[in-house]
Design an enzyme around this catalytic site. Structure first.
Site, PDB file in Angstrom:
ATOM      1  N   SER A 156      47.793-116.018 -10.681  1.00  0.00           N
ATOM      2  CA  SER A 156      46.530-116.275 -10.066  1.00  0.00           C
ATOM      3  C   SER A 156      45.725-117.138 -10.996  1.00  0.00           C
ATOM      4  O   SER A 156      44.689-117.590 -10.786  1.00  0.00           O
ATOM      5  CB  SER A 156      45.714-115.041  -9.970  1.00  0.00           C
ATOM      6  OG  SER A 156      45.647-114.209 -11.030  1.00  0.00           O
ATOM      7  N   ASN A 192      43.481-103.886 -14.666  1.00  0.00           N
ATOM      8  CA  ASN A 192      42.709-103.246 -13.343  1.00  0.00           C
ATOM      9  C   ASN A 192      41.157-103.179 -13.822  1.00  0.00           C
ATOM     10  O   ASN A 192      40.203-103.691 -13.025  1.00  0.00           O
ATOM     11  CB  ASN A 192      43.204-101.886 -12.841  1.00  0.00           C
ATOM     12  CG  ASN A 192      44.673-102.133 -12.262  1.00  0.00           C
ATOM     13  OD1 ASN A 192      44.924-103.399 -12.070  1.00  0.00           O
ATOM     14  ND2 ASN A 192      45.440-101.224 -12.243  1.00  0.00           N
ATOM     15  N   THR A 210       9.992-122.324  21.972  1.00  0.00           N
ATOM     16  CA  THR A 210      10.959-121.278  22.416  1.00  0.00           C
ATOM     17  C   THR A 210      11.817-122.204  23.541  1.00  0.00           C
ATOM     18  O   THR A 210      11.471-122.994  24.116  1.00  0.00           O
ATOM     19  CB  THR A 210      10.308-120.236  23.045  1.00  0.00           C
ATOM     20  OG1 THR A 210       9.592-120.725  24.389  1.00  0.00           O
ATOM     21  CG2 THR A 210       9.061-119.383  22.225  1.00  0.00           C
ATOM     22  N   HIS A 211      13.103-121.551  23.279  1.00  0.00           N
ATOM     23  CA  HIS A 211      14.168-122.166  24.092  1.00  0.00           C
ATOM     24  C   HIS A 211      14.220-123.927  23.945  1.00  0.00           C
ATOM     25  O   HIS A 211      14.803-124.690  24.665  1.00  0.00           O
ATOM     26  CB  HIS A 211      14.106-122.054  25.455  1.00  0.00           C
ATOM     27  CG  HIS A 211      13.705-120.513  25.818  1.00  0.00           C
ATOM     28  ND1 HIS A 211      14.797-119.829  26.459  1.00  0.00           N
ATOM     29  CD2 HIS A 211      12.585-120.179  26.042  1.00  0.00           C
ATOM     30  CE1 HIS A 211      14.306-118.512  26.473  1.00  0.00           C
ATOM     31  NE2 HIS A 211      12.889-118.673  26.088  1.00  0.00           N
ATOM     32  N   SER A 225      25.509-146.152   8.521  1.00  0.00           N
ATOM     33  CA  SER A 225      26.481-146.455   9.243  1.00  0.00           C
ATOM     34  C   SER A 225      27.384-147.770   9.063  1.00  0.00           C
ATOM     35  O   SER A 225      26.623-148.830   8.638  1.00  0.00           O
ATOM     36  CB  SER A 225      26.246-146.589  10.848  1.00  0.00           C
ATOM     37  OG  SER A 225      27.424-146.961  11.508  1.00  0.00           O
ATOM     38  N   LYS A 272      21.102-147.421  11.391  1.00  0.00           N
ATOM     39  CA  LYS A 272      21.328-145.985  11.440  1.00  0.00           C
ATOM     40  C   LYS A 272      20.757-145.459  10.172  1.00  0.00           C
ATOM     41  O   LYS A 272      20.989-146.093   8.924  1.00  0.00           O
ATOM     42  CB  LYS A 272      22.844-145.498  11.634  1.00  0.00           C
ATOM     43  CG  LYS A 272      23.202-145.998  12.969  1.00  0.00           C
ATOM     44  CD  LYS A 272      22.827-144.883  14.057  1.00  0.00           C
ATOM     45  CE  LYS A 272      23.952-143.765  13.764  1.00  0.00           C
ATOM     46  NZ  LYS A 272      23.614-142.746  14.911  1.00  0.00           N
ATOM     47  N   ASN A 312      21.500-141.784   8.874  1.00  0.00           N
ATOM     48  CA  ASN A 312      22.057-140.335   9.518  1.00  0.00           C
ATOM     49  C   ASN A 312      21.604-139.287   8.620  1.00  0.00           C
ATOM     50  O   ASN A 312      21.813-139.440   7.395  1.00  0.00           O
ATOM     51  CB  ASN A 312      23.775-140.595   9.544  1.00  0.00           C
ATOM     52  CG  ASN A 312      24.044-141.498  10.583  1.00  0.00           C
ATOM     53  OD1 ASN A 312      23.271-141.706  11.636  1.00  0.00           O
ATOM     54  ND2 ASN A 312      25.030-142.239  10.519  1.00  0.00           N
ATOM     55  N   GLU A 345      23.178-132.462   8.236  1.00  0.00           N
ATOM     56  CA  GLU A 345      24.530-131.702   9.083  1.00  0.00           C
ATOM     57  C   GLU A 345      25.286-131.055   8.403  1.00  0.00           C
ATOM     58  O   GLU A 345      26.122-129.905   8.821  1.00  0.00           O
ATOM     59  CB  GLU A 345      25.145-133.048   9.542  1.00  0.00           C
ATOM     60  CG  GLU A 345      24.279-133.789  10.603  1.00  0.00           C
ATOM     61  CD  GLU A 345      25.067-134.991  11.013  1.00  0.00           C
ATOM     62  OE1 GLU A 345      25.618-135.322  12.084  1.00  0.00           O
ATOM     63  OE2 GLU A 345      24.669-135.964  10.223  1.00  0.00           O
ATOM     64  N   TYR A 367      43.815 -99.975  -7.170  1.00  0.00           N
ATOM     65  CA  TYR A 367      44.091-101.174  -6.785  1.00  0.00           C
ATOM     66  C   TYR A 367      45.288-101.605  -6.498  1.00  0.00           C
ATOM     67  O   TYR A 367      46.517-100.637  -6.543  1.00  0.00           O
ATOM     68  CB  TYR A 367      44.112-101.781  -8.708  1.00  0.00           C
ATOM     69  CG  TYR A 367      44.509-103.068  -8.614  1.00  0.00           C
ATOM     70  CD1 TYR A 367      43.514-103.896  -8.786  1.00  0.00           C
ATOM     71  CD2 TYR A 367      45.948-103.529  -8.498  1.00  0.00           C
ATOM     72  CE1 TYR A 367      43.891-105.429  -8.693  1.00  0.00           C
ATOM     73  CE2 TYR A 367      46.201-104.882  -8.642  1.00  0.00           C
ATOM     74  CZ  TYR A 367      45.165-105.820  -8.560  1.00  0.00           C
ATOM     75  OH  TYR A 367      45.369-107.076  -8.724  1.00  0.00           O
ATOM     76  N   GLN A 427      43.745-109.312  -5.369  1.00  0.00           N
ATOM     77  CA  GLN A 427      43.947-110.665  -6.198  1.00  0.00           C
ATOM     78  C   GLN A 427      43.473-111.641  -5.239  1.00  0.00           C
ATOM     79  O   GLN A 427      42.928-112.558  -5.698  1.00  0.00           O
ATOM     80  CB  GLN A 427      45.288-110.984  -6.674  1.00  0.00           C
ATOM     81  CG  GLN A 427      45.190-112.460  -7.321  1.00  0.00           C
ATOM     82  CD  GLN A 427      46.684-112.309  -8.315  1.00  0.00           C
ATOM     83  OE1 GLN A 427      46.846-111.532  -9.133  1.00  0.00           O
ATOM     84  NE2 GLN A 427      47.620-113.018  -7.692  1.00  0.00           N
ATOM     85  N   LYS A 453      39.028-113.520  -5.118  1.00  0.00           N
ATOM     86  CA  LYS A 453      38.329-114.390  -5.806  1.00  0.00           C
ATOM     87  C   LYS A 453      38.182-115.784  -5.222  1.00  0.00           C
ATOM     88  O   LYS A 453      37.166-116.370  -5.368  1.00  0.00           O
ATOM     89  CB  LYS A 453      38.849-114.556  -7.145  1.00  0.00           C
ATOM     90  CG  LYS A 453      38.737-113.223  -7.959  1.00  0.00           C
ATOM     91  CD  LYS A 453      39.553-113.278  -9.446  1.00  0.00           C
ATOM     92  CE  LYS A 453      40.900-112.913  -9.285  1.00  0.00           C
ATOM     93  NZ  LYS A 453      41.014-111.344  -9.020  1.00  0.00           N
TER      94      LYS A 453
HETATM   95  N1  ARG Z   1      45.393-111.000 -11.456  1.00  0.00           N
HETATM   96  C1  ARG Z   1      45.203-109.751 -11.132  1.00  0.00           C
HETATM   97  C2  ARG Z   1      44.175-109.737  -9.876  1.00  0.00           C
HETATM   98  O1  ARG Z   1      43.277-110.745  -9.841  1.00  0.00           O
HETATM   99  C3  ARG Z   1      44.783-108.981 -12.369  1.00  0.00           C
HETATM  100  C4  ARG Z   1      45.004-107.507 -11.923  1.00  0.00           C
HETATM  101  C5  ARG Z   1      46.372-107.185 -12.009  1.00  0.00           C
HETATM  102  N2  ARG Z   1      46.608-105.827 -12.298  1.00  0.00           N
HETATM  103  C6  ARG Z   1      47.989-105.422 -12.221  1.00  0.00           C
HETATM  104  N3  ARG Z   1      47.946-104.159 -12.090  1.00  0.00           N
HETATM  105  N4  ARG Z   1      49.010-106.179 -11.491  1.00  0.00           N
HETATM  106  O2  ARG Z   1      43.771-108.727  -9.144  1.00  0.00           O
END
Ligand code: ARG
Length: 467
Positions: free
Chosen positions: A32, A119, A164-165, A286, A292, A294, A299, A326, A331, A334
């Site tokens: 990750s 974790n 309205t509408h 444009s 134009k 824009n 948008e 966990y 993972q 994020k």
């Molecule tokens: N890279 C992991 C995550 O974002 C970190 C936690 C990993 N924990 C594990 N027991 N493999 O979730």
């Protein structure tokens, strides 16, 4: 291959029981670091708080703790200077930082992970990051609300059509319309404030899932990282991602509000409406049509909810049905949250700029307000108030007058008294007083109504609240 070669090929952090290293594709799917390197500052802050606590509780000797604390600052400066080698074979930000720390400080670095797991480490890092995003959203929304209040104050009594509408409904004031968005964004801001308060508990010390046999001081790490208290259940601590879901949900609602005003700007800035002029700073030309201008920023703001809501749905889907505690699924929490937060902050900043720069066209607003039979309700209300007609009957009489005016090609004030009396004999020339748009808005004095006096009260209230 010798036994020791094989051990080297296995992961340095957890490879003790592994004879072979991972397949290259396994490294690619497992790592990750490509995105969670963004958590480096939070990860280092968490580790520094943890090391200081380990020293204070006598779990780690002060010399090692100092070396770790200093070494982590070195890692931080390497990352910030762009001199850090993020390695996929070290999987994630946690192991990248720890492995580099150990290269710098030696044996002491290997003691940092005492009484901790990735974790609880990732749970605290991500929470710190989301908490910062709540703060950024709160600040961004405050700036945006100020921009809307300033627009409202500049034209508190300017008359425009209310829809309205998307059909002309009744005259309203520009100030009233601007202040409607202040109310929406105030609720959005309150959602981030609430979410922040709820998420402000520290999961560090939950360790892998069950807590730890070391006599750690969770109050200390919680305080050091600015949390109100430690989380109360270790299993929940490492499993919970609803802090991120709350942030994303609040972000989605906010982006939905942004998209609504963005759509109004697109409509209002068109040659057909000419209600507002967007500044050159927030529009584009444009390459083929020289005339134009824009409303691209508007948008794009109209569209941003797509990815923000997408990130929200993605995280709900990742979390749905996961057993405690966990799982590596988490993972996937994020990357899209990062993107959603970036999109939201950019959107808030762009909208604040656009609202600050836009110019309302008072004449066009008034002309539009005075067309489309916008004061028909005022006429019906007059029939009720002065002639004692039941509202339904007044509605019918007014409808007949609207049809008559439409046929004649005029708006309601363009009918003669005689024409009106042909529909209802009781109508007097006093009726013309209520058919004007200024009169219409001035009469809507009910609390929360569009009358300029009411709007100015709201503007004053928000000016005081926003400082
Ligand atoms: N890279 C992991 C995550 O974002 C970190 C936690 C990993 N924990 C594990 N027991 N493999 O979730």
């Amino acid at each position: 291959m010798t036994a020791s070669d094989q051990t080297q090929a296995a992961n340095q952090m957890w490879g003790g029981r592994f004879a072979e290293g991972p397949d290259a594709i396994m490294t690619a799917i497992n790592a990750s670091i490509g995105f969670d390197k963004r958590l480096y500052a939070q990860d280092i802050a968490g580790s520094r708080a943890h090391a200081a606590m380990l020293a204070a509780t006598g779990i780690l000797n002060p010399t090692d703790a100092d070396a770790i604390g200093e070494g982590l600052l070195t890692v931080l400066s390497e990352i910030e200077a762009g001199r850090f080698d993020f390695r996929a074979d070290r999987e994630d930000i946690h192991m990248n930082v720890e492995a580099r720390l150990t290269e710098i400080v030696g044996e002491a670095g290997k003691r940092l992970h005492t009484a901790r797991s990735r974790n609880d480490q990732v749970a605290v890092d991500f929470r710190l990051w989301v908490r910062d995003q709540c703060d950024a959203a709160i600040a961004g929304l405050t700036a945006l609300m100020r921009a809307f209040v300033a627009q409202a104050a500049a034209g508190a009594d300017w008359v425009m059509p209310g829809f309205t509408h998307l059909q002309t409904a009744q005259p309203v004031t520009w100030g009233h319309h601007m202040m409607a968005y202040v109310e929406m964004f105030a609720r959005d801001r309150a959602r981030f404030v609430d979410a922040r308060a709820r998420m402000n508990e520290c999961p560090l010390g939950a360790a892998a899932l069950a807590g730890t046999s070391f006599a750690i001081d969770r109050e200390m790490t919680a305080a050091a990282l600015g949390f109100d208290r430690p989380t109360a259940n270790s299993l929940d601590s490492v499993s919970d991602r609803d802090f991120a879901l709350e942030f994303l949900s609040a972000a989605s609602i906010c982006a939905m509000h942004l998209s609504r005003f963005a759509e109004e700007l697109v409509i209002w800035s068109s040659a057909q409406f000419r209600f507002v002029r967007l500044s050159d700073r927030w529009t584009t030309g444009s390459s083929i049509m020289p005339q134009k201008k824009n409303p691209d920023a508007a948008e794009l703001l109209r569209a941003k909810l797509g990815r923000i809501l997408g990130a929200t749905v993605a995280l709900f889907t990742v979390m749905k049905g996961l057993p405690l505690t966990y799982s590596k699924d988490m993972q996937e929490d994020k990357e899209q949250a990062f993107d959603a937060a970036d999109s939201l902050m950019l959107g808030l900043a762009a909208m604040t700029g656009m609202v600050g720069d836009m110019t309302a066209n008072r004449e066009a607003l008034r002309a539009a307000a005075a067309s489309g039979f916008s004061t028909a309700t005022d006429l019906a209300d007059w029939l009720v108030r002065r002639l004692g007609l039941p509202f339904r009957e007044a509605h019918h009489v007014t409808g007949t007058l609207v049809a008559m005016a439409e046929k004649k090609g005029v708006d309601l004030p363009g009918l003669t008294l005689a024409e009106m009396q042909s529909v209802h004999a009781g109508i007097t020339d006093e009726i013309f007083d209520v058919l004007g748009v200024e009169n219409s808005v001035n009469s809507r004095m009910s609390y929360g109504g569009t009358a300029p006096v009411r709007v100015r009260e709201q503007i004053a209230r928000w000016q005081a609240a926003l400082g």
